[in-house]
Motif scaffolding. Sequence first.
Motif, short mmCIF file in Angstrom:
data_model
loop_
_atom_site.label_atom_id
_atom_site.label_comp_id
_atom_site.label_asym_id
_atom_site.label_seq_id
_atom_site.Cartn_x
_atom_site.Cartn_y
_atom_site.Cartn_z
N HIS A 315 0.82 -1.21 0.00
CA HIS A 315 0.00 0.00 0.00
C HIS A 315 0.86 1.27 0.00
O HIS A 315 0.42 2.32 -0.47
CB HIS A 315 -0.92 0.00 1.22
N HIS A 316 2.08 1.19 0.52
CA HIS A 316 2.95 2.36 0.57
C HIS A 316 3.70 2.60 -0.74
O HIS A 316 4.39 3.61 -0.87
CB HIS A 316 3.96 2.22 1.72
N GLN A 317 3.56 1.70 -1.70
CA GLN A 317 4.24 1.87 -2.98
C GLN A 317 3.32 2.60 -3.96
O GLN A 317 2.10 2.46 -3.89
CB GLN A 317 4.67 0.51 -3.54
N SER A 318 3.90 3.35 -4.86
CA SER A 318 3.10 4.13 -5.82
C SER A 318 2.20 3.25 -6.66
O SER A 318 1.08 3.64 -7.01
CB SER A 318 4.03 4.96 -6.72
N TRP A 319 2.64 2.03 -6.94
CA TRP A 319 1.85 1.12 -7.77
C TRP A 319 0.80 0.34 -6.97
O TRP A 319 -0.06 -0.31 -7.55
CB TRP A 319 2.76 0.13 -8.50
N GLY A 320 0.86 0.41 -5.64
CA GLY A 320 -0.12 -0.32 -4.83
C GLY A 320 -0.93 0.55 -3.91
O GLY A 320 -1.65 0.06 -3.04
N ILE A 321 -0.83 1.87 -4.12
CA ILE A 321 -1.43 2.81 -3.18
C ILE A 321 -2.96 2.76 -3.15
O ILE A 321 -3.58 3.18 -2.18
CB ILE A 321 -0.93 4.24 -3.50
N LYS A 322 -3.59 2.23 -4.20
CA LYS A 322 -5.04 2.13 -4.25
C LYS A 322 -5.53 0.74 -3.82
O LYS A 322 -6.69 0.38 -4.07
CB LYS A 322 -5.54 2.43 -5.67
N THR A 323 -4.66 -0.02 -3.20
CA THR A 323 -5.04 -1.35 -2.73
C THR A 323 -4.57 -1.54 -1.28
O THR A 323 -3.87 -0.70 -0.73
CB THR A 323 -4.38 -2.46 -3.60
N ASN A 324 -5.00 -2.65 -0.68
CA ASN A 324 -4.56 -3.05 0.67
C ASN A 324 -4.79 -1.95 1.70
O ASN A 324 -3.89 -1.55 2.44
CB ASN A 324 -3.09 -3.47 0.65
N PHE A 325 -6.05 -1.48 1.77
CA PHE A 325 -6.40 -0.44 2.75
C PHE A 325 -6.56 -1.00 4.16
O PHE A 325 -6.47 -0.26 5.13
CB PHE A 325 -7.71 0.23 2.34
N ALA A 326 -6.86 -2.29 4.27
CA ALA A 326 -7.18 -2.89 5.57
C ALA A 326 -6.03 -2.77 6.56
O ALA A 326 -4.88 -2.97 6.20
CB ALA A 326 -7.57 -4.35 5.38
N GLN A 327 -6.38 -2.47 7.79
CA GLN A 327 -5.42 -2.41 8.87
C GLN A 327 -6.18 -2.25 10.18
O GLN A 327 -7.33 -1.78 10.17
CB GLN A 327 -4.40 -1.26 8.67
N PRO A 328 -5.64 -2.60 11.34
CA PRO A 328 -4.32 -3.23 11.49
C PRO A 328 -4.35 -4.75 11.60
O PRO A 328 -3.29 -5.37 11.58
CB PRO A 328 -3.83 -2.62 12.81
N PHE A 329 -5.53 -5.36 11.76
CA PHE A 329 -5.55 -6.79 12.11
C PHE A 329 -5.83 -7.72 10.92
O PHE A 329 -5.00 -8.56 10.60
CB PHE A 329 -6.56 -7.05 13.22
N PHE A 330 -6.98 -7.59 10.30
CA PHE A 330 -7.38 -8.57 9.29
C PHE A 330 -7.57 -7.91 7.91
O PHE A 330 -7.51 -6.69 7.78
CB PHE A 330 -8.66 -9.29 9.73
N THR A 331 -7.83 -8.74 6.91
CA THR A 331 -7.93 -8.24 5.53
C THR A 331 -9.32 -8.47 4.94
O THR A 331 -9.49 -8.36 3.74
CB THR A 331 -6.89 -8.95 4.63
N PHE A 332 -10.31 -8.77 5.78
CA PHE A 332 -11.59 -9.20 5.23
C PHE A 332 -12.29 -8.10 4.41
O PHE A 332 -12.96 -8.40 3.43
CB PHE A 332 -12.53 -9.72 6.33
N TRP A 333 -12.10 -6.84 4.78
CA TRP A 333 -12.74 -5.78 3.98
C TRP A 333 -12.10 -5.65 2.60
O TRP A 333 -12.80 -5.41 1.61
CB TRP A 333 -12.69 -4.44 4.72
N ASP A 334 -10.79 -5.78 2.53
CA ASP A 334 -10.12 -5.78 1.22
C ASP A 334 -10.63 -6.93 0.36
O ASP A 334 -10.86 -6.77 -0.85
CB ASP A 334 -8.60 -5.89 1.40
N ARG A 335 -10.80 -8.09 0.97
CA ARG A 335 -11.28 -9.25 0.22
C ARG A 335 -12.71 -9.05 -0.26
O ARG A 335 -13.05 -9.31 -1.42
CB ARG A 335 -11.21 -10.52 1.10
N LEU A 336 -13.57 -8.58 0.63
CA LEU A 336 -14.99 -8.43 0.31
C LEU A 336 -15.23 -7.34 -0.74
O LEU A 336 -16.10 -7.49 -1.60
CB LEU A 336 -15.79 -8.10 1.58
N LEU A 337 -14.47 -6.26 -0.67
CA LEU A 337 -14.73 -5.10 -1.53
C LEU A 337 -13.74 -4.99 -2.70
O LEU A 337 -13.73 -3.99 -3.41
CB LEU A 337 -14.71 -3.82 -0.69
#
Length: 372
Positions: A315-337
């Motif tokens: 998420h901190h990279q220019s090419w991934g900045i619009k992905t991997n918003f979930a934090q700090p524990f799980f990734t379920f919102w990234d998966r669902l949305l």
Amino acid sequence: MATNTTTSVTDLPPLPSYEVVVAPDLLSWLPDFYLSILAPTIAYWVVSIFFHIIDTLDLFPQYRLHTPAEIAQRNKATRYEVLRDVLFQQVIQAGMSFILGMTDPPQYTGMEEYDVAVWATRVRLAQRALPALLGVLGINAATISKNMAVSHPLLAGVLAGGHYPFLTTGLAGPDGISVPAFASWELLVAKAIYHVIIPAIQFFVAVTALDTWQYFLHRLMHQNKWLYTTFHSRHHRLYVPYAYGALYNHPFEGFLLDTLGAGLAYKIAFMTPRQGIVFWVMSSIKTVDDHCGYALPWDPLQHITSNNAAYHDIHHQSWGIKTNFAQPFFTFWDRLLGTMWHGDTSLKYERSRTKAQEFLEAEAKKASEKAQ
């Protein structure tokens, strides 16, 4: 201090008497009120210093996500700026902890055995429905219970709907009247519910609430240009995250996203102040670990969930900045949305390492030529 004595006139075991007193502090030399303020910050810096030592001494270069050259060349915030903003953020967090501590009621102890007995009573009452449920399946629970009464008395009692005429105990005092007692398994289940299951549910609710709060606010700050430019862009001046930069944020964003989010999660889950201390310490450690810059195979926090340093670093990279918003524990919102990064990143990381190294070598060459 308060006292209570509860007896029963039914076939249910009587509830024990109890005496309520103010709970002693976890540390005799530090009130829990101040521990809740200090513990998250102490945990933050203990873990941060640990990773900083690893980073400075370059102890595990094979597990680095980025090279020292990338840290020097790509980051747009100085170490001083990061340290200054993190300390200010922690002052805000301490203020929130102070307010939450002032609104919490005093913590008492002495009711634990009573509360366990209440849950044991509920377990006993739940057994009342078993004969009827088995009857729906065509099973005669009463007959089976009678046949097993001698060989398996406890199981027979369960099948009879929670009737254990052979389980009695004497009340305290000169009378010594025999009254019904709980089965050992009922007390074991009640203790598990009270001491393990309910706290686990509270922590699950708190974690889910915090993850939900942070995901949607974090994503909003990337979707709204004004919010990103005004607030969130400061955090992304660290293209190469490192441990103690985890809370490097604009003060308003830090309060809204981290401090307020954790406080609301604590209240939503109806945690006790001591549970809150554990939750906030755990959240602080997880946040630091997610920004540590290492994929350590022996770090348990990086294996409990897939939301770890490598995941958040994308998420901190220019090419991934619009992905991997979930934090700090799980990734379920990234998966669902559908905001989870998919695809190989090795070539992208290698390109960044090479470019940073070439830049530093070019700068060194220029400096050498000037010196001559």
